[in-house]
Design an enzyme around this catalytic site. Structure first.
Site, PDB file in Angstrom:
ATOM      1  N   TRP A 172       0.823  -1.217   0.000  1.00 28.23           N
ATOM      2  CA  TRP A 172       0.000   0.000   0.000  1.00 28.23           C
ATOM      3  C   TRP A 172       0.855   1.265   0.000  1.00 28.23           C
ATOM      4  O   TRP A 172       0.507   2.261  -0.639  1.00 28.23           O
ATOM      5  CB  TRP A 172      -0.976  -0.017   1.166  1.00 28.23           C
ATOM      6  CG  TRP A 172      -2.022  -1.060   0.968  1.00 28.23           C
ATOM      7  CD1 TRP A 172      -2.170  -2.234   1.648  1.00 28.23           C
ATOM      8  CD2 TRP A 172      -3.059  -1.053  -0.027  1.00 28.23           C
ATOM      9  NE1 TRP A 172      -3.222  -2.959   1.142  1.00 28.23           N
ATOM     10  CE2 TRP A 172      -3.791  -2.262   0.120  1.00 28.23           C
ATOM     11  CE3 TRP A 172      -3.438  -0.162  -1.019  1.00 28.23           C
ATOM     12  CZ2 TRP A 172      -4.875  -2.585  -0.690  1.00 28.23           C
ATOM     13  CZ3 TRP A 172      -4.521  -0.476  -1.838  1.00 28.23           C
ATOM     14  CH2 TRP A 172      -5.223  -1.668  -1.668  1.00 28.23           C
ATOM     15  N   ASP A 232      -1.634   6.960   6.034  1.00 23.88           N
ATOM     16  CA  ASP A 232      -2.737   6.106   5.613  1.00 23.88           C
ATOM     17  C   ASP A 232      -2.989   5.135   6.766  1.00 23.88           C
ATOM     18  O   ASP A 232      -2.187   4.245   7.018  1.00 23.88           O
ATOM     19  CB  ASP A 232      -2.357   5.358   4.339  1.00 23.88           C
ATOM     20  CG  ASP A 232      -3.396   4.337   3.903  1.00 23.88           C
ATOM     21  OD1 ASP A 232      -4.459   4.244   4.556  1.00 23.88           O
ATOM     22  OD2 ASP A 232      -3.130   3.617   2.921  1.00 23.88           O
ATOM     23  N   LYS A 270     -12.755  -1.342   7.247  1.00 23.20           N
ATOM     24  CA  LYS A 270     -12.042  -2.325   8.060  1.00 23.20           C
ATOM     25  C   LYS A 270     -12.374  -2.173   9.547  1.00 23.20           C
ATOM     26  O   LYS A 270     -12.701  -3.132  10.223  1.00 23.20           O
ATOM     27  CB  LYS A 270     -10.537  -2.210   7.816  1.00 23.20           C
ATOM     28  CG  LYS A 270     -10.160  -2.408   6.344  1.00 23.20           C
ATOM     29  CD  LYS A 270      -8.684  -2.218   6.099  1.00 23.20           C
ATOM     30  CE  LYS A 270      -8.368  -2.168   4.612  1.00 23.20           C
ATOM     31  NZ  LYS A 270      -8.621  -3.430   3.910  1.00 23.20           N
TER      32      LYS A 270
END
Length: 362
Positions: A103, A173, A197
């Site tokens: 990511w 992030d 999530k």
């Protein structure tokens, strides 16, 4: 409900049963309005109350200071990979990225399309089995910002502490570990996270941004891509993902009723300890992917000694109601995503299944 799966999906992920049941009760008619919240105007008083309450709960639970804005946007973290440098990366400066895995690489790839970037640190040499050491992060004095990915879902690594970047804004992030542990928000310039999530369903993205950074959005950007636009309109510039925000509101109330972020952090540590202990005590039958000092409390990644046994593990686990244990295609192996809403009972059941699987196949 006895037929609920043991849900270890990486995202969209588990939601608390009581949150789902409350949403079910209000699905057709919300608070006597004669309609679902999905049917009503986002300009209505009923919806704006939900919207504003969710922002207030986030401030309370995450300890967000008054000099930060709370935004509900769309496009997921993937949109933020581009929107962040569009707003913060000036033409004469560079953005510094700490590369910790899949990511983080996606984030820097998008930033390179916008302007100059540098790699401040990387754990590629260790196969992304750890996060970059804080002491290895090199920050140019004139950097526009420093970016970290707090938790890598694919590799199963997580920062245990964050760098002190001084006057250079720190952006993070936090899509896969937001509100799973206490964080000093004042150390960051920007925090962003997809909700799917730990905060609710897919469709809404949380952005927490310091006031001065939001105000500096370039006027040359399209309106929808400027943080300042969404600040001035309370995230209501365009039609928001109203049902997803409603679900975030319910999820935040669930977090508060369960003792807040600090208490959830203790539970999360205990949940993953069950699985890590099973791995570490298996005599090598199971091996963890992430190095112990960087192990995630959200995504437990591990391998079995050969792929045939891994395929059998997936097959048998699915037969017993375990969902989402297959590792990401880029890494392979196995992965258990243990977000806030995954109950302790699911982790206990998984640990017992792992022990039994080893007994039968070791």
């Amino acid at each position: 409900m006895s037929n609920r799966a043991y849900n270890f999906n990486a995202g969209p992920a588990a939601l608390p049963l009581e949150v789902l049941q409350q949403a079910q009760e209000q699905f057709v008619e919300f608070n006597g309005a004669g309609m679902s919240i999905m049917e009503m105007s986002h300009r209505s008083a009923a919806y704006e109350q939900v919207h504003n309450e969710a922002q207030s709960l986030l401030r309370e639970l995450f300890g967000i200071p008054d000099n930060y804005h709370v935004l509900f946007l769309q496009g997921g973290a993937s949109m933020q990979f581009a929107m962040l440098p569009m707003n913060l990366l000036a033409p004469s400066r560079a953005a510094a990225y700490a590369i910790s895995g899949n990511w983080a690489n996606k984030a820097v790839k998008e930033a390179r399309l916008i302007g100059e970037t540098i790699v401040a640190a990387s754990s590629e040499g260790d196969g992304y089995r750890r996060t970059p050491a804080i002491t290895d992060i090199v920050i140019p004095d004139d950097a526009a910002y420093v970016h970290v990915t707090s938790n890598e879902t694919i590799e199963g690594t997580q920062y245990q502490a964050f760098p002190d970047t001084g006057n250079v804004p720190l952006a993070a992030d936090m899509s896969s570990d937001i509100l799973s542990r206490p964080v000093d928000v004042s150390k960051f310039g920007v925090i962003y996270a997809g909700a799917q999530k730990n905060l609710g369903p897919s469709g809404v993205t949380l952005v927490v941004i310091r006031n001065d950074l939001a105000a500096a959005s370039p006027k040359s950007l399209p309106s929808m891509l400027r943080y300042e636009t969404h600040v001035k309109n309370n995230s209501l510039y365009n039609t928001p993902p109203s049902f997803a925000i409603y679900m975030v509101n319910l999820m935040l109330k669930w977090i508060r009723s369960n003792g807040g972020v600090g208490e959830l952090a203790k539970v999360n540590q205990a949940k993953t300890a069950l699985i890590y202990d099973t791995i570490d005590n298996s005599g090598g039958f199971y091996t963890g992917f992430a190095l112990p000092e960087s192990r995630s409390r959200m995504n437990v990644t591990f391998r079995i000694r050969n792929e045939e046994l891994e395929k059998l593990f997936i097959k048998e686990s699915e037969q017993q109601g375990f969902i989402g244990l297959k590792g990401h295609r880029d890494v392979g192996g196995l992965r258990a995503s243990v977000y806030n809403a995954v109950p302790m009972a699911s982790c206990q059941a998984l640990a017992q299944f792992m022990i039994d699987f080893q007994r039968r196949n070791g």
